[in-house]
Design a protein around this motif. Sequence first.
Motif, mmCIF file in Angstrom:
data_model
loop_
_atom_site.group_PDB
_atom_site.id
_atom_site.type_symbol
_atom_site.label_atom_id
_atom_site.label_comp_id
_atom_site.label_asym_id
_atom_site.label_seq_id
_atom_site.Cartn_x
_atom_site.Cartn_y
_atom_site.Cartn_z
ATOM 1 N N ALA A 27 37.386 32.408 40.476
ATOM 2 C CA ALA A 27 37.453 33.633 41.287
ATOM 3 C C ALA A 27 38.524 34.580 40.755
ATOM 4 O O ALA A 27 38.339 35.804 40.726
ATOM 5 N N ALA A 30 37.418 36.286 37.497
ATOM 6 C CA ALA A 30 36.280 37.207 37.657
ATOM 7 C C ALA A 30 36.717 38.633 37.961
ATOM 8 O O ALA A 30 35.952 39.562 37.790
ATOM 9 N N THR A 31 37.950 38.832 38.411
ATOM 10 C CA THR A 31 38.377 40.161 38.869
ATOM 11 C C THR A 31 39.756 40.513 38.330
ATOM 12 O O THR A 31 40.724 39.828 38.635
ATOM 13 N N ARG A 56 35.581 34.738 50.454
ATOM 14 C CA ARG A 56 35.339 34.992 49.032
ATOM 15 C C ARG A 56 36.296 36.079 48.561
ATOM 16 O O ARG A 56 36.444 37.101 49.228
ATOM 17 N N GLN A 59 35.504 41.609 44.952
ATOM 18 C CA GLN A 59 35.544 42.274 43.646
ATOM 19 C C GLN A 59 36.396 43.537 43.716
ATOM 20 O O GLN A 59 37.085 43.881 42.773
ATOM 21 N N ARG A 60 36.330 44.248 44.845
ATOM 22 C CA ARG A 60 37.040 45.530 44.942
ATOM 23 C C ARG A 60 38.502 45.271 45.292
ATOM 24 O O ARG A 60 38.818 44.567 46.242
ATOM 25 N N ARG A 61 39.395 45.887 44.518
ATOM 26 C CA ARG A 61 40.830 45.646 44.702
ATOM 27 C C ARG A 61 41.300 46.023 46.104
ATOM 28 O O ARG A 61 42.098 45.318 46.703
ATOM 29 N N ASP A 252 35.685 51.630 39.369
ATOM 30 C CA ASP A 252 36.118 50.867 40.550
ATOM 31 C C ASP A 252 35.044 50.830 41.632
ATOM 32 O O ASP A 252 35.273 50.301 42.720
ATOM 33 N N ASP A 253 33.885 51.422 41.332
ATOM 34 C CA ASP A 253 32.767 51.475 42.281
ATOM 35 C C ASP A 253 33.150 52.181 43.574
ATOM 36 O O ASP A 253 32.752 51.770 44.673
ATOM 37 N N GLY A 293 28.321 46.611 35.760
ATOM 38 C CA GLY A 293 28.361 45.924 37.055
ATOM 39 C C GLY A 293 28.568 46.841 38.239
ATOM 40 O O GLY A 293 28.678 46.380 39.376
ATOM 41 N N THR A 294 28.617 48.163 38.012
ATOM 42 C CA THR A 294 28.821 49.103 39.126
ATOM 43 C C THR A 294 27.517 49.839 39.436
ATOM 44 O O THR A 294 26.540 49.749 38.691
#
Length: 339
Positions: A27, A30-31, A56, A59-61, A252-253, A293-294
């Motif tokens: 985990a 992955a980020t 979980r 993904q987003r900071r 950063d989506d 991935g965004t």
Amino acid sequence: GGPGRGVPLSPEAQARATARADSLVAAIKATPGVQRLAGNPLLLTILALIHHQGTRLPQRRVELYRLCVEALAENWNLARTPEHPIELWLGERRLDERQVVRVLAPVAFWLQQHRPGGLIGGEELVALIAGHFAERDGRSAEQARKLAADFVALMQQVAGLIVERGLGQFGFLHLTFQEYLAARYLAERKNRWDLVRPHRFQPRWREVILLTAGILGEDDASEFVQAILESPGQYDDLLHRPLFLAARCLADDVAMDYRLRRRVVEELLHVWRQPGFHLFREAAAESLVSLRGTASAALAAESLLTDLCDVKVQESAAVALGRLDVDSKPMVVALLTAL
């Protein structure tokens, strides 16, 4: 060793511990935002706590940092002393993540603005927070000062969000928390762009700006990113700093409208196709690849597909498409045809 050391684990417990550790390491890897926190032993422990609770790691900071602040403000002591849970109370009010952010966000923004080293004297910190209690809660000066001193003590001794870094000098546990809380402060303000505009190209403000964009809802985030795009500085017809900063928001989506995302992608492609400065073409290519991935990856891939027909950029377009890794049959067919 100390107490508890040398006690052999059963094979089942050993297997469970190994599986959890492997899951946490995966985990973290992955980020990038998680990796940045994991270098600090205390923060790694907090990440392990969040992960162990079955949450979980996001993904987003911005989501990850919110969970970390929540863990420190609400759950940290429960995890450290489960047999003696401690609830944090300030006066008659139980402290939770929302209350902690409400008090510390203005402090974080003030430090970001006025103290490049991120440090503030103890008395000055108490006075800053007392001002908040007097202004927002209508407390008397004496009440406000006592509440502020109690709050600082709680944050330092119990929650651990504030630490002493030298004789009477205080700062946040990790620069990440100062940046995140400063962004929370900005996200609440209508004049947020006026506040960050003078700092928009300063490296130490970059993460604050990206986190602010990530916290905002789609309409406000679109307006904020558009303001970034439309605020060039000197030489930005050559340097393209607003474009590269807006592209970081896309990577950063950040939630923003389709037309704005398309505009950023097309402007990146325009820079990438320009002959001349190799450095900026490379930066544009990296910005496009960072969209992997965004929600904007498919936009970039569609535009790059048209470049497969242009001999001058065909090879680099194919490489960029491969690195974008968009899973689509037309993409694969077009790539194979071009190559």
